[in-house]
Design a protein around this motif. Structure first.
Motif, PDB file in Angstrom:
ATOM      1  N   GLU A 274       0.807  -1.220   0.000  1.00 49.45           N
ATOM      2  CA  GLU A 274       0.000   0.000   0.000  1.00 49.45           C
ATOM      3  C   GLU A 274       0.841   1.270   0.000  1.00 49.45           C
ATOM      4  OE1 GLU A 274      -3.233   0.467  -0.362  1.00 49.45           O
ATOM      5  OE2 GLU A 274      -3.522  -1.692  -0.634  1.00 49.45           O
ATOM      6  N   THR A 275       1.946   1.284   0.742  1.00 48.66           N
ATOM      7  CA  THR A 275       2.724   2.516   0.884  1.00 48.66           C
ATOM      8  C   THR A 275       3.790   2.685  -0.188  1.00 48.66           C
ATOM      9  OG1 THR A 275       4.287   1.442   2.414  1.00 48.66           O
ATOM     10  CG2 THR A 275       2.371   2.584   3.375  1.00 48.66           C
ATOM     11  N   ASP A 276       4.301   1.573  -0.733  1.00 48.09           N
ATOM     12  CA  ASP A 276       5.429   1.668  -1.666  1.00 48.09           C
ATOM     13  C   ASP A 276       5.193   0.931  -2.973  1.00 48.09           C
ATOM     14  OD1 ASP A 276       8.111   2.673  -2.107  1.00 48.09           O
ATOM     15  OD2 ASP A 276       8.804   0.594  -1.950  1.00 48.09           O
ATOM     16  N   ASN A 277       3.994   0.379  -3.161  1.00 45.86           N
ATOM     17  CA  ASN A 277       3.747  -0.464  -4.338  1.00 45.86           C
ATOM     18  C   ASN A 277       4.805  -1.568  -4.448  1.00 45.86           C
ATOM     19  OD1 ASN A 277       1.443   0.849  -5.177  1.00 45.86           O
ATOM     20  ND2 ASN A 277       2.505   2.203  -6.599  1.00 45.86           N
ATOM     21  N   ALA A 278       5.238  -2.064  -3.288  1.00 44.96           N
ATOM     22  CA  ALA A 278       6.278  -3.090  -3.258  1.00 44.96           C
ATOM     23  C   ALA A 278       5.642  -4.462  -3.401  1.00 44.96           C
ATOM     24  CB  ALA A 278       7.062  -2.998  -1.946  1.00 44.96           C
ATOM     25  N   VAL A 279       5.739  -5.029  -4.584  1.00 42.84           N
ATOM     26  CA  VAL A 279       5.126  -6.327  -4.832  1.00 42.84           C
ATOM     27  C   VAL A 279       5.891  -7.409  -4.073  1.00 42.84           C
ATOM     28  CG1 VAL A 279       4.276  -5.666  -7.102  1.00 42.84           C
ATOM     29  CG2 VAL A 279       6.520  -6.742  -6.896  1.00 42.84           C
ATOM     30  N   LEU A 280       5.170  -8.449  -3.698  1.00 50.12           N
ATOM     31  CA  LEU A 280       5.796  -9.597  -3.053  1.00 50.12           C
ATOM     32  C   LEU A 280       6.207 -10.587  -4.135  1.00 50.12           C
ATOM     33  CD1 LEU A 280       6.372 -11.004  -0.254  1.00 50.12           C
ATOM     34  CD2 LEU A 280       4.287 -12.298  -0.719  1.00 50.12           C
ATOM     35  N   THR A 281       7.473 -10.914  -4.181  1.00 49.53           N
ATOM     36  CA  THR A 281       7.969 -11.892  -5.147  1.00 49.53           C
ATOM     37  C   THR A 281       8.352 -13.165  -4.404  1.00 49.53           C
ATOM     38  OG1 THR A 281      10.264 -11.103  -4.993  1.00 49.53           O
ATOM     39  CG2 THR A 281       8.834 -10.065  -6.633  1.00 49.53           C
ATOM     40  N   LYS A 282       8.035 -14.308  -5.008  1.00 54.92           N
ATOM     41  CA  LYS A 282       8.287 -15.601  -4.363  1.00 54.92           C
ATOM     42  C   LYS A 282       9.326 -16.401  -5.132  1.00 54.92           C
ATOM     43  CE  LYS A 282       3.877 -16.816  -4.434  1.00 54.92           C
ATOM     44  NZ  LYS A 282       2.636 -17.593  -4.176  1.00 54.92           N
ATOM     45  N   HIS A 283       9.771 -17.467  -4.496  1.00 53.33           N
ATOM     46  CA  HIS A 283      10.653 -18.457  -5.131  1.00 53.33           C
ATOM     47  C   HIS A 283      11.996 -17.854  -5.533  1.00 53.33           C
ATOM     48  CE1 HIS A 283       7.029 -20.776  -5.079  1.00 53.33           C
ATOM     49  NE2 HIS A 283       6.430 -20.001  -5.963  1.00 53.33           N
ATOM     50  N   ASN A 284      12.517 -16.959  -4.686  1.00 54.40           N
ATOM     51  CA  ASN A 284      13.848 -16.398  -4.929  1.00 54.40           C
ATOM     52  C   ASN A 284      14.914 -17.221  -4.211  1.00 54.40           C
ATOM     53  OD1 ASN A 284      13.226 -13.628  -6.276  1.00 54.40           O
ATOM     54  ND2 ASN A 284      11.866 -13.683  -4.501  1.00 54.40           N
ATOM     55  N   LYS A 285      16.085 -17.279  -4.809  1.00 54.28           N
ATOM     56  CA  LYS A 285      17.245 -17.876  -4.165  1.00 54.28           C
ATOM     57  C   LYS A 285      18.105 -16.749  -3.608  1.00 54.28           C
ATOM     58  CE  LYS A 285      21.322 -20.785  -4.949  1.00 54.28           C
ATOM     59  NZ  LYS A 285      22.116 -21.564  -5.945  1.00 54.28           N
ATOM     60  N   VAL A 286      18.424 -16.819  -2.321  1.00 59.47           N
ATOM     61  CA  VAL A 286      19.162 -15.747  -1.654  1.00 59.47           C
ATOM     62  C   VAL A 286      20.442 -16.293  -1.032  1.00 59.47           C
ATOM     63  CG1 VAL A 286      19.122 -14.085   0.249  1.00 59.47           C
ATOM     64  CG2 VAL A 286      17.085 -14.422  -1.165  1.00 59.47           C
ATOM     65  N   GLU A 287      21.553 -15.609  -1.278  1.00 63.65           N
ATOM     66  CA  GLU A 287      22.824 -15.946  -0.651  1.00 63.65           C
ATOM     67  C   GLU A 287      23.317 -14.746   0.143  1.00 63.65           C
ATOM     68  OE1 GLU A 287      25.571 -18.119  -3.483  1.00 63.65           O
ATOM     69  OE2 GLU A 287      23.994 -17.499  -4.860  1.00 63.65           O
ATOM     70  N   LEU A 288      23.699 -14.990   1.386  1.00 68.60           N
ATOM     71  CA  LEU A 288      24.215 -13.932   2.247  1.00 68.60           C
ATOM     72  C   LEU A 288      25.717 -13.775   2.033  1.00 68.60           C
ATOM     73  CD1 LEU A 288      22.307 -14.831   5.532  1.00 68.60           C
ATOM     74  CD2 LEU A 288      21.955 -12.786   4.144  1.00 68.60           C
ATOM     75  N   LEU A 289      26.159 -12.534   1.877  1.00 68.25           N
ATOM     76  CA  LEU A 289      27.580 -12.230   1.691  1.00 68.25           C
ATOM     77  C   LEU A 289      28.002 -11.227   2.761  1.00 68.25           C
ATOM     78  CD1 LEU A 289      27.448 -11.746  -2.189  1.00 68.25           C
ATOM     79  CD2 LEU A 289      28.296 -13.765  -0.971  1.00 68.25           C
ATOM     80  N   THR A 290      28.966 -11.620   3.594  1.00 68.88           N
ATOM     81  CA  THR A 290      29.385 -10.759   4.699  1.00 68.88           C
ATOM     82  C   THR A 290      30.837 -10.310   4.604  1.00 68.88           C
ATOM     83  OG1 THR A 290      29.988 -12.673   6.062  1.00 68.88           O
ATOM     84  CG2 THR A 290      27.723 -11.851   6.251  1.00 68.88           C
ATOM     85  N   ASP A 291      31.526 -10.744   3.577  1.00 69.00           N
ATOM     86  CA  ASP A 291      32.934 -10.394   3.387  1.00 69.00           C
ATOM     87  C   ASP A 291      33.102  -9.677   2.048  1.00 69.00           C
ATOM     88  OD1 ASP A 291      35.952 -10.916   4.117  1.00 69.00           O
ATOM     89  OD2 ASP A 291      35.727 -11.559   2.025  1.00 69.00           O
ATOM     90  N   GLY A 292      33.805  -8.561   2.046  1.00 66.69           N
ATOM     91  CA  GLY A 292      33.943  -7.751   0.840  1.00 66.69           C
ATOM     92  C   GLY A 292      34.628  -8.480  -0.304  1.00 66.69           C
ATOM     93  N   LYS A 293      35.674  -9.225  -0.007  1.00 69.31           N
ATOM     94  CA  LYS A 293      36.393  -9.938  -1.062  1.00 69.31           C
ATOM     95  C   LYS A 293      35.485 -10.965  -1.734  1.00 69.31           C
ATOM     96  CE  LYS A 293      40.943  -9.304   1.063  1.00 69.31           C
ATOM     97  NZ  LYS A 293      42.117  -9.973   1.697  1.00 69.31           N
ATOM     98  N   GLU A 294      34.708 -11.684  -0.937  1.00 72.71           N
ATOM     99  CA  GLU A 294      33.796 -12.675  -1.487  1.00 72.71           C
ATOM    100  C   GLU A 294      32.695 -12.006  -2.291  1.00 72.71           C
ATOM    101  OE1 GLU A 294      32.021 -16.321  -2.407  1.00 72.71           O
ATOM    102  OE2 GLU A 294      34.033 -15.813  -1.684  1.00 72.71           O
TER     103      GLU A 294
END
Length: 478
Positions: free
Chosen positions: A104-124
């Motif tokens: 409602e506030t941002d027209n931010a659609v919900l997208t499903k079935h995404n693959k997410v990888e967390l990256l916490t190191d700059g070199k990686e």
């Protein structure tokens, strides 16, 4: 007599200057304090920091279309059904309400079935990013607050030049203030090869356009409409831990494969079309929004906020997560300068028995900001919040995770500037596994941190305490 006249004139001009523009009362009084305590100098600071965006510029940003997802926004609003939009293991009252809030506030659609990888190191992070760009065949869209003319900046630039020479569409948005030292000349070869680079709000060299506030703090990369990067890392050697001052740089970014890249793409296009000359603006093309097969199981909303809109959408999401927590809240932020609603929400959660843990850096990169962070850390500790000081370098991560259910990773800090002054973008993730991973990362970071206590602050010198209290008075404009 002369001094009295100067004081009166300064007072009159200060009151006129501050009250003629609509802003929050806390920011109004903070600017009035600066103008009264620092005659002449205060007005110079106001000119470069306090000036609000022109109405034309705000309108130019607001009127940009959400290219590629307008129809999907309308469809989700018309056929709103939380059970259908959310995966079965993510259906909670909080998730339903947040999805609806952002739609409602941002027209931010919900997208499903995404693959997410967390990256916490700059070199990686840059290793993965460079490999993905190397494989690009259609387009590479890059948006960073900081794009330095240093070793890693030049490596990225040369790779973009290579792809442009191959016929890949390359577009770059950089913030002229955040990328200080980087000029249009830096991208000259890229543009000769057919790429495009634009400074958000122009080069900032003209006296009328230069301002320290209202910066584009977003960090986005979209590759062939299939892979997206979003988070806290910028482009610069310091983000790879090469700065003697900061040492190891601890940040959080995510690499996304799936339909969430459509939302990132749309955000980039709105920023590009508000920045680039009219002849270089982007129109919809199917190649920018390819059909992507199911990549994973993470549901994501990409949420933007900025001074072009009075609704502080990312902050509202933070408050919603904090208020609906039942077990724990974990926050990592380099700048802890919460406004009253956030401060009250965190304190209420702690008073209610929720385990609230916040991690901040052990060193400053902005002196006044860090002193204000220390002030609020002490205040929150007194209310039962656990504050950890990260000792293994500089903590720049901007994450919030609640109850192993919902999390947020992006560019927005827990401070006034991110809520009200800068253009930000965050990913809100509805996935228990990702939330648990972020929780585990936080716990591992605690092993490299010091838990602060009220006694630690009592031992501080009077001068340090004064700087903290004074910085707190300026917090609405830091």
């Amino acid at each position: 007599m002369i001094i009295e006249s100067i004081f009166i004139l300064n007072l009159v001009f200060a009151v006129f200057t501050v009250f003629r523009e609509k802003r929050e009362i806390s920011a109004t009084w903070a600017w009035l304090l600066v103008l009264l305590l620092l005659p002449i100098i205060g007005f110079i600071l106001y000119l470069f920091i306090g000036k609000k965006l022109s109405r034309n510029k705000i309108d130019d940003i607001r009127t940009q279309k959400q290219i590629g997802i307008d129809q999907l926004v309308d469809l989700q609003k018309e056929q709103w059904n939380e059970e259908e939009l959310l995966p079965a293991d993510a259906i909670t009252d909080t998730a339903r309400e947040m999805v609806h809030l952002f739609l409602e506030t941002d027209n931010a659609v919900l997208t499903k079935h995404n693959k997410v990888e967390l990256l916490t190191d700059g070199k990686e992070k840059f290793k993965r990013l460079f490999a993905d760009i190397e494989r690009a065949i259609n387009h590479v869209h890059v948006e960073y607050y900081t794009f330095y003319d240093d070793e890693i900046g030049n490596k990225l630039l040369h790779l973009l030049e290579k792809k442009a020479a191959e016929g890949v569409q390359v577009r770059v948005i950089y913030d002229s203030f955040g990328s200080h030292g980087t000029t249009k000349k830096f991208f000259a070869r890229l543009e000769e090869l057919g790429g495009h680079a634009e400074a958000f709000f122009g080069s900032g060299r003209s006296f009328s356009s230069f301002r320290l506030n209202y910066r584009n703090h977003r960090k986005l990369v979209i590759i062939d409409g299939k892979i997206g990067y979003i988070g806290g890392f910028n482009v610069g050697d310091q983000y790879l831990g090469k700065s003697k001052k900061f040492g190891y740089w601890r940040d959080t970014h995510i690499r996304v494969q799936g339909n969430a890249t459509d939302s990132m793409q749309s955000r980039f296009f709105m920023d590009w079309n508000a920045t680039a000359p009219k002849q270089d603006r982007i129109e919809y093309q199917e190649s920018y929004f390819p059909l992507v097969k199911r990549q994973g199981k993470t549901s994501i909303q990409i949420v933007s906020s900025g001074p072009d809109n009075d609704i502080e959408k990312i902050k509202l999401g933070y408050i919603k997560m904090i208020n609906n927590a039942t077990d724990y809240i974990m926050i990592q932020t380099p700048y802890l300068i919460p406004d009253d609603p956030i401060l009250e929400a965190l304190s209420l959660a702690a008073f209610s028995g929720i385990k609230v843990k916040i991690m901040i850096p052990s060193m400053p990169d902005h002196p006044f900001v860090y002193r204000a962070t220390q002030y609020y850390a002490q205040s929150l500790i007194a209310n039962g919040v656990e504050i950890y000081q990260y000792d293994n370098g500089f903590l720049h991560s901007k994450t919030l995770v609640v109850d192993d259910k919902i999390s947020s990773v992006g560019s927005a800090n827990m401070d006034y500037r991110s809520f009200k002054l800068n253009f930000e973008v965050n990913a809100f993730l509805y996935d228990q596994e990702i939330s648990e991973q972020l929780s585990d990362i936080f716990k591992k970071d605690i092993e490299k941190s010091t838990k602060l206590t009220i006694e630690d602050f009592k031992k501080q010198s009077l001068w340090l305490k004064f700087k903290q209290y004074f910085s707190r008075l300026l917090s609405p404009i830091l």
